[in-house]
Design an enzyme around this catalytic site. Structure first.
Site, mmCIF file in Angstrom:
data_model
loop_
_atom_site.group_PDB
_atom_site.id
_atom_site.type_symbol
_atom_site.label_atom_id
_atom_site.label_comp_id
_atom_site.label_asym_id
_atom_site.label_seq_id
_atom_site.Cartn_x
_atom_site.Cartn_y
_atom_site.Cartn_z
ATOM 1 N N SER A 1 0.721 -1.114 0.077
ATOM 2 C CA SER A 1 -0.028 -0.094 -0.077
ATOM 3 C C SER A 1 0.724 1.109 -0.129
ATOM 4 O O SER A 1 0.221 2.181 -0.170
ATOM 5 C CB SER A 1 -1.121 -0.050 1.171
ATOM 6 O OG SER A 1 -0.113 -0.375 2.498
ATOM 7 N N HIS B 1 -3.485 -3.797 -5.665
ATOM 8 C CA HIS B 1 -3.710 -3.110 -4.268
ATOM 9 C C HIS B 1 -5.192 -3.342 -4.012
ATOM 10 O O HIS B 1 -6.089 -2.711 -4.370
ATOM 11 C CB HIS B 1 -3.229 -1.524 -4.285
ATOM 12 C CG HIS B 1 -3.382 -0.890 -2.974
ATOM 13 N ND1 HIS B 1 -3.612 0.167 -2.681
ATOM 14 C CD2 HIS B 1 -3.236 -1.705 -1.653
ATOM 15 C CE1 HIS B 1 -3.587 0.564 -1.391
ATOM 16 N NE2 HIS B 1 -3.337 -0.752 -0.916
ATOM 17 N N GLU C 1 -6.466 -1.275 -7.175
ATOM 18 C CA GLU C 1 -5.573 -0.220 -7.986
ATOM 19 C C GLU C 1 -4.594 -1.247 -8.722
ATOM 20 O O GLU C 1 -3.775 -2.161 -7.908
ATOM 21 C CB GLU C 1 -5.065 0.652 -6.733
ATOM 22 C CG GLU C 1 -5.887 1.541 -6.337
ATOM 23 C CD GLU C 1 -5.317 2.425 -5.384
ATOM 24 O OE1 GLU C 1 -5.679 3.634 -5.130
ATOM 25 O OE2 GLU C 1 -4.385 2.099 -4.591
ATOM 26 N N ASN D 1 -5.237 6.519 -1.076
ATOM 27 C CA ASN D 1 -4.458 6.881 0.073
ATOM 28 C C ASN D 1 -3.611 8.308 -0.123
ATOM 29 O O ASN D 1 -3.553 8.969 0.921
ATOM 30 C CB ASN D 1 -3.404 5.972 0.578
ATOM 31 C CG ASN D 1 -3.756 4.786 1.174
ATOM 32 O OD1 ASN D 1 -4.944 4.764 1.855
ATOM 33 N ND2 ASN D 1 -2.947 3.522 1.176
HETATM 34 P P1 NAI Z 1 -0.459 -9.174 8.095
HETATM 35 O O1 NAI Z 1 0.514 -8.999 9.214
HETATM 36 O O2 NAI Z 1 -1.775 -9.496 8.781
HETATM 37 O O3 NAI Z 1 -0.109 -10.450 7.350
HETATM 38 C C1 NAI Z 1 1.408 -10.463 6.735
HETATM 39 C C2 NAI Z 1 1.585 -12.251 6.760
HETATM 40 O O4 NAI Z 1 2.688 -12.364 5.783
HETATM 41 C C3 NAI Z 1 1.898 -12.874 7.911
HETATM 42 O O5 NAI Z 1 1.080 -14.037 8.185
HETATM 43 C C4 NAI Z 1 3.304 -13.257 7.957
HETATM 44 O O6 NAI Z 1 3.856 -14.333 8.629
HETATM 45 C C5 NAI Z 1 3.538 -13.320 6.516
HETATM 46 N N1 NAI Z 1 4.866 -13.182 6.035
HETATM 47 C C6 NAI Z 1 5.803 -12.040 6.328
HETATM 48 N N2 NAI Z 1 6.920 -12.237 5.798
HETATM 49 C C7 NAI Z 1 6.927 -13.232 4.872
HETATM 50 C C8 NAI Z 1 7.657 -13.662 3.873
HETATM 51 N N3 NAI Z 1 9.039 -13.322 3.639
HETATM 52 N N4 NAI Z 1 7.171 -15.045 3.427
HETATM 53 C C9 NAI Z 1 6.047 -15.358 3.372
HETATM 54 N N5 NAI Z 1 5.283 -14.859 4.429
HETATM 55 C C10 NAI Z 1 5.632 -13.863 5.174
HETATM 56 O O7 NAI Z 1 -0.134 -7.933 7.028
HETATM 57 P P2 NAI Z 1 -1.488 -7.511 6.026
HETATM 58 O O8 NAI Z 1 -2.284 -6.390 6.809
HETATM 59 O O9 NAI Z 1 -2.206 -8.433 5.635
HETATM 60 O O10 NAI Z 1 -0.737 -6.776 4.999
HETATM 61 C C11 NAI Z 1 0.291 -7.558 4.052
HETATM 62 C C12 NAI Z 1 0.421 -6.662 2.790
HETATM 63 O O11 NAI Z 1 -0.673 -5.951 2.330
HETATM 64 C C13 NAI Z 1 1.366 -5.327 3.322
HETATM 65 O O12 NAI Z 1 2.090 -5.199 2.125
HETATM 66 C C14 NAI Z 1 0.389 -4.283 3.496
HETATM 67 O O13 NAI Z 1 0.786 -3.186 3.438
HETATM 68 C C15 NAI Z 1 -0.704 -4.466 2.528
HETATM 69 N N6 NAI Z 1 -2.062 -3.895 2.777
HETATM 70 C C16 NAI Z 1 -2.576 -3.999 3.877
HETATM 71 C C17 NAI Z 1 -3.910 -3.553 4.342
HETATM 72 C C18 NAI Z 1 -4.443 -3.493 5.481
HETATM 73 O O14 NAI Z 1 -5.527 -2.826 5.736
HETATM 74 N N7 NAI Z 1 -4.051 -4.561 6.408
HETATM 75 C C19 NAI Z 1 -4.381 -2.871 2.990
HETATM 76 C C20 NAI Z 1 -3.874 -2.936 1.745
HETATM 77 C C21 NAI Z 1 -2.791 -3.470 1.683
#
Ligand code: NAI
Length: 511
Positions: free
Chosen positions: A125, A146, A158, A196
């Site tokens: 994001s 996105h 997006e 954003n």
């Molecule tokens: P989260 O923390 O809920 O989940 C991330 C997951 O990725 C975890 O289960 C973790 O174990 C895993 N992980 C971390 N490093 C890893 C790797 N090298 N290889 C494989 N798995 C790995 O995070 P969330 O909120 O789902 O965010 C994920 C992505 O989405 C980020 O880039 C965030 O910026 C983006 N994003 C988040 C939004 C939100 O509202 N939470 C909205 C839109 C985008």
């Protein structure tokens, strides 16, 4: 027209089974694909699928989907033990930790593992797609995809192209998202992408109003919802997002645009972050969520006196539906061509804000006892409106205006004499940011509206909304805001100015 969408026989891989990854996997599986879900943490992929299954069970019990649909989606979701299991995927969507080096590392591994034409999509994001792709052998395959939280519900995707992104790859992702029943919008990789960035004033202006004591938290939220038609007020939304998260996005966009005052973060947020008041998740933010907390409530101005008759100038076009409500309430309305864009009450004058304070406008236009009203999304249906009065305005005028509005079914919320009040200020700034995004070629005009409606549920796209208000009005409001604050924060976009001088709305000219 060539259809680029990935067909359902293609395997989709999702990496990261957290909040976003699990939701994205569900969307792809509902779109008919076999989805391999991989997470670096042991058991996380299986746990993500379990959570998705429980969510789908709830939808079945509410009659929103049938059992066969639930089963079909769940059967297509396959946890991957090892990253090597993703080798045969046509597209990989990563939703791992928001860290540039970690994402780059992951894409380097995938590049070696997957086929040359595998699409490498990132759900980042805030990171640059160009930066993520740098150093890869096939940077053309890297694209932003996105999604918004919660991914199965929010409509927007997006599709973001970095410097090297292959146009065919972006088109494939766009069409695939569309096939998954999402509203896809192309955007160029720039800080904040569309949503954003364009949404910053929704928070930033509300925070500034609060900082200046123009109105209290509950009143701002009430007016933004009741008059602006937004589903949530800015402070309720910031509390839900997390003040720390919202503040971090504000800071990152501000820094990324080299401290442009348009994106200046607020000390009110920083103070709460410093104090651990992070919003709902910590039990306290702008609101208090404790069991014994006394709720913050907005209070409408009492309707003390209702005029029997008013005079209106014939050029109050945008207020016509409101004036018709006055008439339906039995108030005698006379059109008076001697009046200039105002409504004449027995005791004073009422007008739609043009971005000047009531005090300044009263002085400049020679009007004593001037009361301003705010913008409403729909003057025919709104039940809420903000009003402000010039310094020294006779309290009788406020009482009478509140009575008039009450007779027509609107609660009026008296705020301080602040430039552009609340909804006009927010919407003008949202429209300005939208114009700027288009001016810079980040996306198309229509794309902004699709993005803001689908990504953050705005009741109307800022571009379409600005056209409905009149671009000359928005331009005037912004110029007055800029003069009031002496700040570049409010400088009108050149795109907006050009449309005004050409006498053309945004949308008709682009087709
Ligand atoms: P989260 O923390 O809920 O989940 C991330 C997951 O990725 C975890 O289960 C973790 O174990 C895993 N992980 C971390 N490093 C890893 C790797 N090298 N290889 C494989 N798995 C790995 O995070 P969330 O909120 O789902 O965010 C994920 C992505 O989405 C980020 O880039 C965030 O910026 C983006 N994003 C988040 C939004 C939100 O509202 N939470 C909205 C839109 C985008």
């Amino acid at each position: 027209m060539t259809i680029h969408a990935l067909t359902t026989d293609k395997i989709i891989a999702v990496i990261g089974a957290g909040t976003m990854g699990a939701g994205i996997a569900q969307v792809a599986a509902a779109g008919g694909h076999t989805v391999r879900l991989y997470d670096a943490a042991d058991g996380a992929a299986a746990a993500g699928i379990k959570k998705t299954t429980e969510g789908l069970d709830k939808l079945v019990s509410r009659g929103r989907i049938d059992v066969a649909d639930r089963d079909a989606i769940v059967t297509r979701l396959i946890p991957a033990e090892r990253i090597e299991d993703l080798a045969d995927s046509a597209m990989v969507i990563e939703a791992i930790v928001e860290n540039l080096d970690v994402k780059r590392q992951l894409f380097q591994t995938l590049e070696q593992l997957c086929g040359d034409d595998t699409i490498l999509a990132t759900n980042t994001s805030s990171l640059s797609i160009t930066a993520i792709a740098t150093g890869l052998k096939r940077p053309g395959q890297v694209v932003g995809m996105h999604f918004f939280n919660p991914a199965p519900i929010m409509k927007l995707v997006e599709v973001i192209s970095g410097l090297e992104t292959d146009a065919t790859v972006a088109a494939q992702v766009f069409d695939t998202a569309t096939r998954w029943r999402k509203h896809a919008v192309h955007a160029r990789s720039t800080p904040g992408f569309i949503v954003n960035r364009v949404a910053r004033p929704f928070y930033g202006e509300a925070l500034r109003l609060l900082e200046e004591n123009a109105a209290d938290i509950a009143t701002i939220d009430q007016v933004v919802k009741g008059a602006g038609g937004f589903r949530m007020g800015p402070f309720e939304l910031i509390d839900l997002i997390g003040i720390d998260v919202n503040y971090a996005v504000s800071c990152s966009v501000f820094e990324a645009y080299y401290n442009d005052p348009r994106y200046l973060p607020s000390l009110l947020q920083k103070e709460r972050v410093d104090g651990g008041r992070l919003g709902r998740k910590s039990g306290r933010g702008f609101y208090d969520y404790g069991d014994d907390a006394s709720p913050l409530e907005a209070r409408a101005h009492p309707a003390m006196a209702t005029p029997n008759a008013i005079r209106v100038s014939p050029d109050c076009a945008i207020l016509k539906p409101l004036i018709e409500r006055f008439q339906r309430a039995g108030i005698e309305v006379t059109s008076d061509s001697k009046l200039d864009d105002v409504i004449q009450l027995p005791t004073g004058t009422m007008a739609l804000t043009d971005g000047r304070t009531a005090t300044r406008r009263g002085f400049e236009d020679g009007i004593d006892n001037l009361l301003l009203i705010d913008l409403c999304l729909d003057y025919a249906a709104s039940d809420t409106i903000a009003i402000s009065a010039s310094l020294g305005c006779d309290p009788q005028v406020t009482d009478e205006a509140a009575g008039l509005l009450k007779a027509a079914g609107l609660g009026s919320y008296l705020i301080a004499d602040t430039p552009a009040l609340i909804v006009m200020r927010l919407v003008s700034m949202l429209a300005n940011e939208s114009a700027e995004v288009v001016h810079q070629g980040i996306c198309e005009l229509e794309g902004v509206d699709i993005a803001m409606r689908g990504g953050v549920n705005y009741p109307r796209g800022p571009i379409e909304w600005a056209d409905a208000i009149g671009l000359d009005t928005i331009y005037t409001v912004l110029n007055h805001l800029q003069q009031s604050y002496g700040s570049d924060r409010y400088r009108p976009s050149l795109k907006l100015a050009q449309q005004v001088y050409a006498g053309k709305p945004f949308l008709a000219t682009e087709n």
